[in-house]
Design an enzyme around this catalytic site. Structure first.
Site, PDB file in Angstrom:
ATOM      1  CG  ASP A   1      -3.229  -0.444  -1.987  1.00  0.00           C
ATOM      2  OD1 ASP A   1      -3.030   0.724  -1.576  1.00  0.00           O
ATOM      3  OD2 ASP A   1      -3.860  -1.288  -1.335  1.00  0.00           O
TER       4      ASP A   1
ATOM      5  CB  SER B   1      -0.954  -0.039   1.190  1.00  0.00           C
ATOM      6  OG  SER B   1      -1.821   1.045   1.129  1.00  0.00           O
ATOM      7  CG  HIS B   2       0.667   3.674   3.486  1.00  0.00           C
ATOM      8  ND1 HIS B   2      -0.154   2.628   3.806  1.00  0.00           N
ATOM      9  CD2 HIS B   2       1.389   3.941   4.590  1.00  0.00           C
ATOM     10  CE1 HIS B   2       0.055   2.286   5.063  1.00  0.00           C
ATOM     11  NE2 HIS B   2       0.990   3.060   5.567  1.00  0.00           N
TER      12      HIS B   2
ATOM     13  CG  ASP C   1      -3.007   3.998  -1.203  1.00  0.00           C
ATOM     14  OD1 ASP C   1      -3.768   3.880  -2.183  1.00  0.00           O
ATOM     15  OD2 ASP C   1      -2.980   3.187  -0.260  1.00  0.00           O
TER      16      ASP C   1
ATOM     17  CE  LYS D   1      -7.307   2.034   3.101  1.00  0.00           C
ATOM     18  NZ  LYS D   1      -7.024   0.666   3.543  1.00  0.00           N
TER      19      LYS D   1
ATOM     20  CG  ASP E   1      -6.326   0.938  -0.312  1.00  0.00           C
ATOM     21  OD1 ASP E   1      -5.411   1.793  -0.367  1.00  0.00           O
ATOM     22  OD2 ASP E   1      -6.262  -0.092   0.389  1.00  0.00           O
ATOM     23  NE  ARG E   2      -3.789   4.323   3.291  1.00  0.00           N
ATOM     24  CZ  ARG E   2      -3.091   4.519   4.399  1.00  0.00           C
ATOM     25  NH1 ARG E   2      -2.681   5.733   4.705  1.00  0.00           N
ATOM     26  NH2 ARG E   2      -2.792   3.506   5.173  1.00  0.00           N
TER      27      ARG E   2
HETATM   28  C1  VG1 Z   1      -2.932   2.107   8.475  1.00  0.00           C
HETATM   29  C2  VG1 Z   1      -4.114   3.030   8.712  1.00  0.00           C
HETATM   30  C3  VG1 Z   1      -5.407   2.245   8.637  1.00  0.00           C
HETATM   31  C4  VG1 Z   1      -5.496   1.520   7.291  1.00  0.00           C
HETATM   32  C5  VG1 Z   1      -4.261   0.667   7.100  1.00  0.00           C
HETATM   33  C6  VG1 Z   1      -4.223  -0.005   5.742  1.00  0.00           C
HETATM   34  O1  VG1 Z   1      -2.864   1.136   9.488  1.00  0.00           O
HETATM   35  O2  VG1 Z   1      -4.005   3.670   9.953  1.00  0.00           O
HETATM   36  O3  VG1 Z   1      -6.498   3.108   8.824  1.00  0.00           O
HETATM   37  O4  VG1 Z   1      -6.642   0.720   7.230  1.00  0.00           O
HETATM   38  O5  VG1 Z   1      -3.089   1.457   7.219  1.00  0.00           O
HETATM   39  O6  VG1 Z   1      -4.356   0.926   4.727  1.00  0.00           O
HETATM   40  P1  VG1 Z   1      -1.878   1.249  10.749  1.00  0.00           P
HETATM   41  O7  VG1 Z   1      -2.051  -0.032  11.507  1.00  0.00           O
HETATM   42  O8  VG1 Z   1      -0.518   1.467  10.239  1.00  0.00           O
HETATM   43  O9  VG1 Z   1      -2.349   2.433  11.533  1.00  0.00           O
HETATM   44  V1  VG1 Z   1      -3.553   0.655   3.298  1.00  0.00           V
HETATM   45  O10 VG1 Z   1      -4.014   1.813   2.233  1.00  0.00           O
HETATM   46  O11 VG1 Z   1      -2.014   0.559   3.842  1.00  0.00           O
HETATM   47  O12 VG1 Z   1      -4.020  -0.923   2.775  1.00  0.00           O
HETATM   48 CO    CO Z   2      -3.610   1.360   0.367  1.00  0.00          CO
END
Ligand code: VG1
Ligand code: CO
Length: 543
Positions: free
Chosen positions: A279, A113-114, A277, A376, A281-282
């Site tokens: 992937d 993801s990010h 981001d 998302k 989803d954000r």
């Molecule tokens: C983070 C965010 C959370 C989100 C998760 C996955 O998790 O706070 O809200 O659902 O990333 O998003 P954490 O445990 O680091 O706070 V993504 O776009 O990385 O799949």
């Molecule tokens: Co993501």
């Protein structure tokens, strides 16, 4: 073509976090690492004999190699069919849609993801269920348990699949169907939003900037915004996905999407800006000269969703993660619908969506989505905003000010302290946790603590209980702070401090955010002592 059973040994630490298993790319590329996790996943879901799965990733380094390995393992384990995005690429929401559309048994999404991508950065794997959503905790725990006892995995020795060739290919008895990653998703968006109306908006000179951050949404945004909706060519920047995201950190927030922020705050800024981001989803959305907190964006979307064709019938309910501000709760109350509060992570929304209890969900971390998929969805949020802007014909800043005048404003910010030594971060959490019961009634920074707890969630659909989801300190009058440890990092520990303060208005609605939150920030430091314990002068990232 030979079906092999390879001996292996358990590898420590293969525990999925908030969103799948994330590790350094080099760790994923080390001997048996990916194979152990994939075989454990197959075993934990009762095998894949005769099943069909969706496969794709955000295109980061190792995406294509990992996808080839997974296909060979799926074939060796008897899977009937794998549906793969062209180039082994799929955005997370598009993967979720393909699972649902094709009634597949599940899917594997290759993404961190990010987190940055590249040989020296991060990689990840996530398993999604037949509903298209992230595996719930019971399943990720079963996968982890399996990784601790695994002694062999199955794989077929064969040549690579051609990921660029659309259509069906075979690995032994298994069909591999390579599909266009964008077209089904784009069709779904057309069914939800008023494309002619948005096209007219662009035709009338509405200007937009979409920063795809060299990640997976580039092709989706170019096709939908520029080709189908007529936004000017060049609206999408950094639109070609790269294995290392061009060195960008594909986390759509003001810190990492600073190029977009500079343009939107500058002279001659476009009407609307957005970023997504790694992937897809954000989303971060920005108006001309105004940044929107994700919690406010969620509240405005919930309050205006009925303006889009797909949501004309109204919302069944809304849900937000616990650290997300209560702004959307006020909208829900005005609409006469329920607002649910879940732990962090999209997997907790799945049951509520499946049971028809909610239509729109969101998180403070730039994630919003609806019941159209079970993830998302960044572009979905951008398109809903565009649909609302096309209907209301007002600038973003007017819409936001109007929202605050009606509902009051939940000032909100998140302070991240990244890459801390794990024991230091745990000590901070532990010290506050032991004091929770003593805190109610305490006066601090002119506020009185009304309640303090370690958030636990009981799923209203299946009754499952999730404990220790964040320490909450709630003040009288609606201010609060929350502390939790990130579950997506790959280096040390990250403390997230979530800060919120409510002002009913009409006065005090346009104070600078950090200033409005000063008493809460001070109270958090006095009670949790993050700076004192870590020696840090302040947070690394503020959103
Ligand atoms: C983070 C965010 C959370 C989100 C998760 C996955 O998790 O706070 O809200 O659902 O990333 O998003 P954490 O445990 O680091 O706070 V993504 O776009 O990385 O799949
Ligand atoms: Co993501």
């Amino acid at each position: 073509m030979q079906n092999l059973t390879i001996s292996t040994q358990p590898i420590a630490g293969q525990k999925p976090g908030t969103s799948g298993l994330r590790k350094k790319t080099s760790v994923f590329m080390s001997r048996h690492y990916l194979e152990n996790f994939i075989q454990s996943t197959f075993d934990a879901i009762g095998g894949v004999q005769g099943k069909s799965l969706v496969l794709g990733g955000d295109g980061r380094y190792f995406n294509d190699r990992a996808a080839q390995v997974i296909l060979r393992m799926a074939a060796a384990n008897g899977a009937a069919r794998m549906i793969v995005g062209q180039g082994a690429v799929l955005s997370t929401p598009a993967a979720s849609h393909l699972i649902r559309l094709n009634r597949a048994d599940g899917g594997l999404i290759l993404s961190a993801s990010h987190n940055p991508g590249g040989r020296d950065a991060d990689f990840g794997v996530k398993y999604n269920m037949a509903n298209g959503g992230p595996a719930p905790e019971a399943v990720t725990e079963a996968i982890f348990a399996r990784t601790q006892v695994i002694d062999s995995y199955r794989v077929i020795e064969t040549v690579d699949v051609d990921f660029m060739k659309i259509g069906a290919q075979q690995i032994g008895k298994m069909e591999v169907l390579v599909v266009d990653p964008v077209s089904d998703y784009a069709r779904l968006m057309e069914s939800l939003f008023d494309f002619p109306k948005i096209r007219a908006l662009f035709a009338n000179g509405f200007r937009m900037r979409f920063d795809a951050m060299c990640a997976v949404t580039g092709p989706y945004a170019t096709e939908i915004l520029e080709n189908r909706l007529g936004a000017a060519k060049g609206t999408v920047t950094h639109g070609t996905p790269l294995p290392d995201f061009g060195g960008m950190h594909p986390d759509p927030n003001p810190t990492w999407a600073h190029e977009l922020m500079d343009e939107m705050m500058g002279a001659d800024a476009p009407d609307f800006g957005a970023a997504s981001d790694g992937d897809g989803d954000r989303n971060m959305v920005v108006g001309r000269g105004i940044y929107l907190s994700p919690s406010d964006s969620l509240a405005v979307l919930a309050g205006n969703a009925h303006l889009a064709p797909g949501y004309r019938a109204g919302l069944k309910g809304v849900a937000r993660s616990m650290p997300t501000s209560a702004a959307v709760d006020r909208v829900a109350a005005a609409l006469g619908i329920a607002s649910h509060e879940t732990p962090t992570g999209w997997k907790f929304f799945g049951n509520l969506l499946d049971a028809g209890k909610v239509t729109i969900c969101g998180e403070e971390s730039f994630g919003t989505g609806s019941d159209h998929v079970r993830e998302k969805d960044g572009l979905w949020a951008v398109l809903l905003w565009l649909n609302i802007l096309a209907e209301r014909n007002e600038p973003v800043v007017e819409i936001l000010n109007g929202h605050w005048r009606r509902f009051g404003r939940n000032y909100y910010s998140r302070h991240d302290y990244e890459a801390l030594p794990i024991d230091q971060a745990e000590a901070v959490m532990g010290a506050l946790r032991t004091r929770l019961t003593m805190l109610p009634g305490t006066r601090i920074e002119g506020m009185i603590i009304a309640a303090a707890d370690d958030f636990a969630y009981s799923d209203p659909v299946d009754g499952s209980l999730s404990k220790s989801q964040g320490l909450r300190i709630l003040f009288e009058g609606g201010s609060r702070f929350v502390l939790r440890l990130s579950g997506t990092g790959t280096e040390g520990a990250t403390i997230r401090l979530y800060l919120e303060s409510y002002v009913a208005g009409p006065e005090g609605l346009d104070v600078e955010v950090q200033e409005a939150l000063t008493p809460v920030i001070r109270a958090a430091e006095a009670l949790a002592g993050i700076r004192a314990a870590t020696g840090r002068a302040g947070p690394d990232v503020v959103t």
